[in-house]
Design a protein around this motif. Structure first.
Motif, PDB file in Angstrom:
ATOM      1  N   CYS A  99      -3.748   8.962   6.118  1.00  0.00           N
ATOM      2  CA  CYS A  99      -3.825   7.857   5.188  1.00  0.00           C
ATOM      3  C   CYS A  99      -3.091   6.686   5.829  1.00  0.00           C
ATOM      4  CB  CYS A  99      -3.122   8.311   3.907  1.00  0.00           C
ATOM      5  SG  CYS A  99      -3.761   7.542   2.443  1.00  0.00           S
ATOM      6  N   THR A 100      -3.035   5.573   5.173  1.00  0.00           N
ATOM      7  CA  THR A 100      -2.203   4.485   5.663  1.00  0.00           C
ATOM      8  C   THR A 100      -1.368   3.996   4.485  1.00  0.00           C
ATOM      9  OG1 THR A 100      -2.207   2.507   7.036  1.00  0.00           O
ATOM     10  CG2 THR A 100      -3.904   2.636   5.343  1.00  0.00           C
ATOM     11  N   PRO A 102      -0.197   1.440   2.624  1.00  0.00           N
ATOM     12  CA  PRO A 102      -0.590   0.710   1.420  1.00  0.00           C
ATOM     13  C   PRO A 102      -1.740   1.387   0.682  1.00  0.00           C
ATOM     14  CG  PRO A 102      -1.302  -0.458   3.390  1.00  0.00           C
ATOM     15  CD  PRO A 102      -0.419   0.660   3.847  1.00  0.00           C
ATOM     16  N   LEU A 120      -8.679  -2.611  -1.106  1.00  0.00           N
ATOM     17  CA  LEU A 120      -7.560  -2.904  -0.207  1.00  0.00           C
ATOM     18  C   LEU A 120      -8.114  -3.562   1.053  1.00  0.00           C
ATOM     19  CD1 LEU A 120      -4.451  -2.507   0.280  1.00  0.00           C
ATOM     20  CD2 LEU A 120      -5.063  -0.425   1.531  1.00  0.00           C
ATOM     21  N   ARG A 121      -7.430  -4.604   1.506  1.00  0.00           N
ATOM     22  CA  ARG A 121      -7.797  -5.275   2.755  1.00  0.00           C
ATOM     23  C   ARG A 121      -7.432  -4.400   3.957  1.00  0.00           C
ATOM     24  NH1 ARG A 121     -11.566  -9.050   2.517  1.00  0.00           N
ATOM     25  NH2 ARG A 121     -11.040 -10.887   1.283  1.00  0.00           N
ATOM     26  N   GLY A 122      -7.826  -4.850   5.139  1.00  0.00           N
ATOM     27  CA  GLY A 122      -7.499  -4.132   6.366  1.00  0.00           C
ATOM     28  C   GLY A 122      -8.328  -2.861   6.489  1.00  0.00           C
ATOM     29  N   LEU A 123      -7.848  -1.931   7.308  1.00  0.00           N
ATOM     30  CA  LEU A 123      -8.419  -0.586   7.474  1.00  0.00           C
ATOM     31  C   LEU A 123      -9.743  -0.548   8.231  1.00  0.00           C
ATOM     32  CD1 LEU A 123      -6.311  -0.253   5.165  1.00  0.00           C
ATOM     33  CD2 LEU A 123      -7.796   1.444   4.151  1.00  0.00           C
ATOM     34  N   ILE A 124     -10.538  -1.610   8.142  1.00  0.00           N
ATOM     35  CA  ILE A 124     -11.861  -1.576   8.773  1.00  0.00           C
ATOM     36  C   ILE A 124     -11.687  -1.570  10.292  1.00  0.00           C
ATOM     37  CG2 ILE A 124     -14.027  -2.856   9.059  1.00  0.00           C
ATOM     38  CD1 ILE A 124     -13.636  -3.822   6.134  1.00  0.00           C
ATOM     39  N   GLY A 125     -12.392  -0.656  10.943  1.00  0.00           N
ATOM     40  CA  GLY A 125     -12.249  -0.485  12.395  1.00  0.00           C
ATOM     41  C   GLY A 125     -11.326   0.670  12.745  1.00  0.00           C
ATOM     42  N   SER A 126     -10.621   1.206  11.749  1.00  0.00           N
ATOM     43  CA  SER A 126      -9.706   2.321  11.996  1.00  0.00           C
ATOM     44  C   SER A 126     -10.432   3.652  11.826  1.00  0.00           C
ATOM     45  CB  SER A 126      -8.543   2.242  11.011  1.00  0.00           C
ATOM     46  OG  SER A 126      -7.850   3.473  10.995  1.00  0.00           O
ATOM     47  N   ASP A 127     -10.080   4.631  12.669  1.00  0.00           N
ATOM     48  CA  ASP A 127     -10.649   5.972  12.524  1.00  0.00           C
ATOM     49  C   ASP A 127     -10.126   6.672  11.274  1.00  0.00           C
ATOM     50  OD1 ASP A 127     -12.243   5.792  14.744  1.00  0.00           O
ATOM     51  OD2 ASP A 127     -10.763   6.676  16.101  1.00  0.00           O
ATOM     52  N   ILE A 128      -9.040   6.156  10.707  1.00  0.00           N
ATOM     53  CA  ILE A 128      -8.565   6.730   9.443  1.00  0.00           C
ATOM     54  C   ILE A 128      -9.652   6.550   8.390  1.00  0.00           C
ATOM     55  CG2 ILE A 128      -6.846   6.479   7.611  1.00  0.00           C
ATOM     56  CD1 ILE A 128      -4.907   5.686   9.849  1.00  0.00           C
ATOM     57  N   HIS A 131     -12.594   8.840   8.892  1.00  0.00           N
ATOM     58  CA  HIS A 131     -12.392  10.240   8.489  1.00  0.00           C
ATOM     59  C   HIS A 131     -12.135  10.397   7.000  1.00  0.00           C
ATOM     60  CE1 HIS A 131     -12.020  10.744  12.839  1.00  0.00           C
ATOM     61  NE2 HIS A 131     -12.375  11.992  12.599  1.00  0.00           N
ATOM     62  N   ASP A 148     -18.214 -10.304   3.491  1.00  0.00           N
ATOM     63  CA  ASP A 148     -16.818  -9.911   3.306  1.00  0.00           C
ATOM     64  C   ASP A 148     -16.655  -8.434   2.931  1.00  0.00           C
ATOM     65  OD1 ASP A 148     -14.084 -10.069   3.153  1.00  0.00           O
ATOM     66  OD2 ASP A 148     -14.056 -10.954   1.154  1.00  0.00           O
ATOM     67  N   PRO A 149     -16.928  -7.530   3.865  1.00  0.00           N
ATOM     68  CA  PRO A 149     -16.747  -6.105   3.570  1.00  0.00           C
ATOM     69  C   PRO A 149     -15.290  -5.796   3.216  1.00  0.00           C
ATOM     70  CG  PRO A 149     -17.017  -6.462   5.937  1.00  0.00           C
ATOM     71  CD  PRO A 149     -17.331  -7.764   5.264  1.00  0.00           C
TER      72      PRO A 149
ATOM     73  N   PHE B  73       3.685  -4.360   1.622  1.00  0.00           N
ATOM     74  CA  PHE B  73       2.240  -4.449   1.838  1.00  0.00           C
ATOM     75  C   PHE B  73       1.627  -5.516   0.934  1.00  0.00           C
ATOM     76  CE2 PHE B  73       3.745  -0.169   2.862  1.00  0.00           C
ATOM     77  CZ  PHE B  73       3.551  -0.234   4.228  1.00  0.00           C
ATOM     78  N   TRP B 105      -9.515  14.782  16.419  1.00  0.00           N
ATOM     79  CA  TRP B 105      -8.910  14.379  15.145  1.00  0.00           C
ATOM     80  C   TRP B 105      -8.445  15.593  14.375  1.00  0.00           C
ATOM     81  CZ3 TRP B 105      -7.941   9.542  13.318  1.00  0.00           C
ATOM     82  CH2 TRP B 105      -7.559   9.441  11.964  1.00  0.00           C
ATOM     83  N   PHE B 116       1.388   5.328   9.736  1.00  0.00           N
ATOM     84  CA  PHE B 116       2.207   4.471   8.861  1.00  0.00           C
ATOM     85  C   PHE B 116       1.300   3.396   8.261  1.00  0.00           C
ATOM     86  CE2 PHE B 116       5.298   6.553  11.592  1.00  0.00           C
ATOM     87  CZ  PHE B 116       6.297   6.905  10.707  1.00  0.00           C
ATOM     88  N   ALA B 119      -2.875   0.374   9.981  1.00  0.00           N
ATOM     89  CA  ALA B 119      -4.282   0.012   9.783  1.00  0.00           C
ATOM     90  C   ALA B 119      -4.415  -1.206   8.867  1.00  0.00           C
ATOM     91  CB  ALA B 119      -5.056   1.190   9.197  1.00  0.00           C
ATOM     92  N   ILE B 147      -8.345   5.781  16.880  1.00  0.00           N
ATOM     93  CA  ILE B 147      -7.886   4.432  16.526  1.00  0.00           C
ATOM     94  C   ILE B 147      -7.173   4.470  15.180  1.00  0.00           C
ATOM     95  CG2 ILE B 147      -8.596   2.056  16.006  1.00  0.00           C
ATOM     96  CD1 ILE B 147     -11.029   2.451  17.786  1.00  0.00           C
ATOM     97  N   SER B 148      -5.848   4.269  15.194  1.00  0.00           N
ATOM     98  CA  SER B 148      -5.125   4.090  13.928  1.00  0.00           C
ATOM     99  C   SER B 148      -5.386   2.710  13.374  1.00  0.00           C
ATOM    100  CB  SER B 148      -3.614   4.210  14.127  1.00  0.00           C
ATOM    101  OG  SER B 148      -3.267   5.457  14.600  1.00  0.00           O
ATOM    102  N   ALA B 150      -7.251  -1.114  14.613  1.00  0.00           N
ATOM    103  CA  ALA B 150      -8.138  -1.723  15.594  1.00  0.00           C
ATOM    104  C   ALA B 150      -7.558  -3.041  16.108  1.00  0.00           C
ATOM    105  CB  ALA B 150      -9.510  -1.962  14.965  1.00  0.00           C
ATOM    106  N   GLY B 156     -16.981 -11.531  10.675  1.00  0.00           N
ATOM    107  CA  GLY B 156     -17.297 -11.346   9.256  1.00  0.00           C
ATOM    108  C   GLY B 156     -16.314 -10.463   8.526  1.00  0.00           C
TER     109      GLY B 156
END
Lengths: 280, 250
Positions: A99-100, A102, A120-128, A131, A148-149, B73, B105, B116, B119, B147-148, B150, B156
């Motif tokens: 998880c991350t 936030p 929640l913002r962020g996270l996109i592009g992460s393997d978290i 999965h 705006d995904p 956050f 993974w 943490f 991400a 990738i934790s 990116a 976009g």
């Protein structure tokens, strides 16, 4: 409010397989209750680190109490990697839902509000994210079509919130000072089990200076007295972090045999259990 | 000065990056868990008299947050954290970070503690300074296993900031999000472009001249060893004992 129950009775009230929300080592974990869960031989527990997990989680994993952990990290801080967690991941004996930080807070806040999800913002592009099939990316409905995904996270309601606070009052209110993520955990969970250093007379909610750092008894299912119940972790300004104890654990828990020896000495031995009872 | 410790040199390097006039201003910096050298850099900037608000997540007394760590956050989500520090068990040439682990993974070869808040923070802070003391092909890889967080996103996708730089025990790299590549900015004493190439698993750009990383000044060293150490004793006792030979009062 009923009277405080014993630590061992509190541990007995946590069923095998329950989803337990635990605060991290800088925010009032109940190590005393975690040790009592080891003594009661809890099995199949699912842990939620809010938002990360530490000493108590590593010990529960090492003792075979845990089937799954959802967390943003498991760490012993300056003492390094969490040895039993790392060993369990390598051996494949534990299911990890990474998880991350936030995202943990956000999923609990959705449960607090009783809504099915929150963005929640962020996270996109992460393997978290890759999965987590339960996390969905949708276009922001307030923007033009398809633009705006943003990530949606489902509400997460733990079965039991577990933490350690400085004190409870005669009404069953619990004071935890500024560590209000424990309030979020209590609000979001079906039950909250709280160990405290002491129970004091009066009502914290009648005291303007204490009220803001208090969780109302509305959210508190049971209280047990456990003196030095956060040890070896620090408790606000009551006592500090016992670095020597955690270093000793980190060293011994590098191997399964070393961990078993540590557990026998510190948790399951009759003297260790008696120390816990004596502290009640 | 031969008695400059590497940790002191790195803290001074980070302090200069914090104050880089080309970067967005650092009015509010947050420092996460287990980051004594970045924390020392922030305190150095503070003790030099720059008006900067420091939110130290692991500070026990005087912790800035009264709603728990979710406040960090929430602040970052709003754009109220200007600078954050991140590291990684692996960092690749596109500034992707791996704090999860190597192999399949979720890190079946070597499991790291976990991601943490990376991400989220990496995308939502105005800028991030990457810091990893170990500079080896094991850490600085062509492509991270997992990738934790990116380094860059597709066009976009909302993103407020990127890596500003990567500071290691051997050099400073600058990151260029427009082309998702690092370039060599300065070399710590004893290093050459060739030695950095050998120790680095990813390709990077090399300008015509690469200066040496400047030494900390006597004034910076005096601040680090005195008032900065004073501030750090409670949160990082082992670090202060090792680097500054100072022990916290019992």
């Amino acid at each position: 409010m009923t009277s405080p129950i014993s630590l061992e009775a509190m541990a007995a009230s946590v069923p095998d397989g329950a989803l337990l929300a635990l605060p991290p080592d800088n925010s009032l974990p109940s190590v005393a209750l975690a040790k009592a869960l080891v003594r009661r031989g809890a099995r199949g527990l699912r842990l939620l680190g809010v938002p990360v997990a530490g000493f108590a989680a590593d010990m529960l994993i090492g003792a075979g109490c845990v089937a799954e952990i959802e967390t943003s990290a498991v760490s012993l801080g300056e003492a390094g990697f969490a040895p039993r967690f790392s060993a369990a991941v390598k051996a494949g004996t534990i299911r990890v839902r990474d998880c991350t930080c936030p995202a943990v807070h956000t999923m609990l806040q959705a449960a607090e509000k009783g809504v099915p999800f929150m963005p929640l913002r962020g996270l996109i592009g992460s393997d978290i994210l890759a999965h987590r099939p339960d996390w969905k990316v949708v276009p922001n409905p307030y923007e033009g079509t398809g633009e705006d995904p943003i990530v949606l996270l489902p509400a997460l309601q733990p079965d039991v919130a577990i933490f350690h606070a400085v004190m409870a009052d005669a009404e069953g209110n619990v004071w935890l000072g500024r560590r209000r993520e424990c309030a979020t955990i209590a609000h979001a969970s079906k039950r909250a089990l709280v160990t405290v250093e002491r129970v004091v007379p009066g009502n914290f909610l009648e005291d303007e200076r204490l009220a803001a750092g208090t969780i109302s008894a509305t959210y508190v299912t049971d209280i047990a007295i456990a003196e030095r119940g956060a040890h070896p972790v620090a408790l606000l300004d009551e006592y500090g972090f016992d670095a020597a104890y955690v270093s000793d654990y980190a060293r011994m828990a590098r191997t399964e045999a070393g961990f078993a020896e540590w557990l026998a000495r510190e948790v399951t031995a009759p003297q260790a259990a008696q120390r816990a009872v004596a502290a009640e | 000065m031969s008695d400059i410790r590497l940790e002191e040199r790195l803290a001074a390097v980070l302090a200069r990056l914090i104050l880089d006039p080309e970067a967005p201003p650092a009015r509010h910096i947050a420092v996460g868990a287990a980051s004594p050298i970045p924390a020392a850099a922030c305190w150095l900037v503070h003790k030099q008299g720059h008006p900067v608000r420091l939110s130290l997540l692991h500070k026990r007394s005087g912790n800035p947050f009264t709603e728990g760590t979710r406040e960090l956050f929430d602040l970052t989500g709003q754009g109220r954290i200007d600078l954050f520090f991140l590291g990684g068990g692996q960092i690749d040439g596109k500034a992707n970070l791996n704090l999860v682990g190597t192999g399949e993974w979720p890190g079946r070869s070597v499991r790291f503690p976990g991601s943490f808040g990376s991400a989220f923070m990496y995308a939502m802070a105005h800028r991030t300074i990457l810091f990893r003391e170990e500079h080896s092909p094991r850490v600085l890889v062509e492509q991270v296993d997992n990738i934790s967080a990116a380094g860059v996103n597709e066009p976009g996708v909302f993103r407020r900031g990127h890596a500003q730089a990567l500071v290691t025990g051997r050099c400073v790299f600058r990151f260029h999000p427009d082309r998702a590549r690092f370039s060599l900015q300065s070399l710590h004493p004893g290093e050459t472009v060739e030695s950095i190439r050998e120790a680095t698993g990813f390709a990077f750009d090399v300008p015509e001249t690469v200066p040496q990383t400047p030494d900390p000044t006597p004034a910076e060293l005096a601040l680090l060893r005195g008032p900065v150490c004073d501030e750090m004793l409670e949160t990082y006792p082992e670090f202060c004992a090792r680097v500054f030979d100072r022990k916290a009062a019992a």
